[in-house]
Design a protein around this motif. Sequence first.
Motif, PDB file in Angstrom:
ATOM      1  N   ARG A 544     -13.207  -2.983   5.545  1.00  0.00           N
ATOM      2  CA  ARG A 544     -13.714  -1.983   4.607  1.00  0.00           C
ATOM      3  C   ARG A 544     -12.907  -0.691   4.695  1.00  0.00           C
ATOM      4  N   ARG A 545     -12.606  -0.260   5.899  1.00  0.00           N
ATOM      5  CA  ARG A 545     -11.806   0.957   6.049  1.00  0.00           C
ATOM      6  C   ARG A 545     -10.423   0.803   5.430  1.00  0.00           C
ATOM      7  N   SER A 546      -9.810  -0.359   5.629  1.00  0.00           N
ATOM      8  CA  SER A 546      -8.470  -0.578   5.077  1.00  0.00           C
ATOM      9  C   SER A 546      -8.502  -0.593   3.558  1.00  0.00           C
ATOM     10  N   LEU A 547      -9.468  -1.314   2.976  1.00  0.00           N
ATOM     11  CA  LEU A 547      -9.569  -1.372   1.511  1.00  0.00           C
ATOM     12  C   LEU A 547      -9.864   0.007   0.927  1.00  0.00           C
ATOM     13  N   THR A 548     -10.755   0.731   1.564  1.00  0.00           N
ATOM     14  CA  THR A 548     -11.092   2.067   1.066  1.00  0.00           C
ATOM     15  C   THR A 548      -9.886   2.989   1.135  1.00  0.00           C
ATOM     16  N   ALA A 549      -9.148   2.944   2.236  1.00  0.00           N
ATOM     17  CA  ALA A 549      -7.969   3.794   2.375  1.00  0.00           C
ATOM     18  C   ALA A 549      -6.909   3.452   1.333  1.00  0.00           C
ATOM     19  N   CYS A 550      -6.697   2.161   1.093  1.00  0.00           N
ATOM     20  CA  CYS A 550      -5.699   1.768   0.090  1.00  0.00           C
ATOM     21  C   CYS A 550      -6.117   2.206  -1.309  1.00  0.00           C
ATOM     22  N   TRP A 551      -7.394   2.005  -1.652  1.00  0.00           N
ATOM     23  CA  TRP A 551      -7.846   2.408  -2.982  1.00  0.00           C
ATOM     24  C   TRP A 551      -7.829   3.936  -3.131  1.00  0.00           C
ATOM     25  N   HIS A 552      -8.120   4.649  -2.074  1.00  0.00           N
ATOM     26  CA  HIS A 552      -8.033   6.108  -2.146  1.00  0.00           C
ATOM     27  C   HIS A 552      -6.601   6.534  -2.473  1.00  0.00           C
ATOM     28  N   ALA A 553      -5.624   5.911  -1.802  1.00  0.00           N
ATOM     29  CA  ALA A 553      -4.230   6.236  -2.088  1.00  0.00           C
ATOM     30  C   ALA A 553      -3.848   5.834  -3.505  1.00  0.00           C
ATOM     31  N   LEU A 582     -18.095  -2.272  -5.556  1.00  0.00           N
ATOM     32  CA  LEU A 582     -18.378  -0.955  -6.152  1.00  0.00           C
ATOM     33  C   LEU A 582     -18.459   0.114  -5.063  1.00  0.00           C
ATOM     34  N   ASP A 583     -19.078  -0.226  -3.949  1.00  0.00           N
ATOM     35  CA  ASP A 583     -19.180   0.741  -2.858  1.00  0.00           C
ATOM     36  C   ASP A 583     -17.798   1.168  -2.373  1.00  0.00           C
ATOM     37  N   LEU A 584     -16.870   0.214  -2.309  1.00  0.00           N
ATOM     38  CA  LEU A 584     -15.521   0.535  -1.862  1.00  0.00           C
ATOM     39  C   LEU A 584     -14.825   1.481  -2.832  1.00  0.00           C
TER      40      LEU A 584
END
Length: 653
Positions: A544-553, A582-584
């Motif tokens: 989850r942290r990796s996906l969130t970080a990638c989508w943020h970038a 959606l949460d991500l």
Amino acid sequence: MSRNNNTSVGSSHLTNTGDGNVYMYLGKEQQGPRRAAFRRVADDQLVWLRRVLVAPGNMGAARATLAETGTVILDGVPGSGRTSAAQVLLHEYHRDSGVYNELLPDDDEQPPLREPELVGTGDRLLLDLSDPARWSAYRADLSTLRKNVHERDAHLVVVMPHDDTLDAGLQPFRVEIERPPGPYVLKRHLRTHGLPYEEYIRQLDAQSEKFIDRCPMREIAHFADRIRRARESARPGEGFAHWCATARKARHDRRKEAAELVAGSTEASSRALLVTVALLHEAHADVVHRAAALLLKSHGPGPDQAPLLQHKDLAERLKAIKAGTDRSGCVRFDELEHDSAVRAHIWDHMPDLRPHLGTWAASVVELADPHLTPAVRDELVARLAGEYLRTGRPEGLASLAVDWSSAAAGQGRLEAAVYALTCGLNHPAYAGGFRERIYQWCRYHRPTDEFAQVLVQVCADVLASTHPDMALIRLFHLARREDGTTRARDALRELVGKSGRLHRRLLDRLTRYDPTPADLAVFLHVSDPELLPEPTVVAEGGVRRSLTACWHAVLTELPRATWQPYAERWFHRTEPGAEVLLDLLVGAAGQSEERRGELFAALYTAARAAERTAPGGPVRAAETTELLLHKIGAAQGLGPAGPPPSSTRGTRP
């Protein structure tokens, strides 16, 4: 070529399937729907092993132990077929998910044996610790590895040194296999080669039986192949006993005879034909004739200027070098294994010819001739590669593959380059060096489009079939630098789509440092929600942290036109009760303090656009958009974090 243990696939997958040939087709036209399933040929290799394997003693016990516990440790004398048995056992657990992985515990690119991340759900792991030094270094890690394998519903086969020490806790997993009877093994190989049963039903002669009772399984396989070739070149009336005698005789070093043959061929045209037959042995006479003319034209005095009808015919010229054609028109030396002896002599004693042979072979593989089959081309490359590797010149073979992949290379030369690198990767002594060379090319060089295509092919369909972690890293470096094509990204996507473990490893690599736009392009391409692990896995902290970080970038560094199509796919995959996607997205947008509102608005706009193409219909899509809006409000502190009330918005045109 008349061998029967060939593999023919209408795709670009390539792996050697034993003693036979691999038919491979490489090119842009093969990148579409006709491309076969991933690792098709690697699986065909295991199918071939299963066909020729005569089950060693206690194979049933090994199979039962693996089925009950997920782990079996194979003991047995060297040459008893332990490695082949291990591969067949793992083949029986092939699934749509998980990968086959030949572990290299002393390689830095692979997680340590104790590391849980080494094992993915459904993986099939082969750990060869038959070398006593490796066994001593890593046997202490087996208990932890076995535990990780059990927890992930994977399967592990370990090959241990014969009669070495094993911890008491691992004794229940140990099975000692016994060497199967040599005559049975030989007959199984002969049958698989296509020999009629009535030709080898009789008892073996004493010399042949004595030989196969002592030699390792791989030597019996080579002996069977020599019997096949002796049969194909035999004269009328020569039967099985004669074929066996010819095969035994061919085991001896014949380079003295080869030296006499070369010394007796003093004319350039005769030597050109001799070299050609040695490298294109068993090819059709038309191919041999044209290839010899190419070699003579490049390094001889030119073609005979005499009238055409005064030229010596090919049969006469072949007879002068103790060769001829069989009933199907294929060229063979009169004596078995003369081709390998001539190749070795010419390579060792005519060193100035070596670089020219690579240029000549590149011309031969692009000849337009119906008899120049993939098998003929692959045999030519394999024989040339074999001389480089036999004499300790792997760097020469690597340079040859680069030269064959020049900007002007056609399909035949690109195929040859792939096969040349495959020969290096399959060589026991030089495989590690070739893996490192390929890494250097992928990581630090900027290969031409043609050579990049070769590297993608080698990584995706050769290296990935046995060492998927290494293939992942190399494909990632190729993918982040490719321009104008998506070959590497497609191959990377296909690889991680088979393994949630590899997908997690790629995500971890993407977020280890600040991702560049090229990294984010790779992320979007390989992180289609259909390829993501199960929602419960996606919800794990690390993933989850990796996906969130990638989508943020992605949201903050790429234009909306670039990322919106990918975000729409995430909206399409959102299911009731599985809202983690959606949460991500909301969490990724919420990490930007200054642009939070702007990014939330962009996500909402993308969700509205996704409603027009939603596979579940407009009502369900509108519910997803409503749910997204509710989560955005909750993230901004404008509403409760719980589920929203039923939507009353209805459908929109």
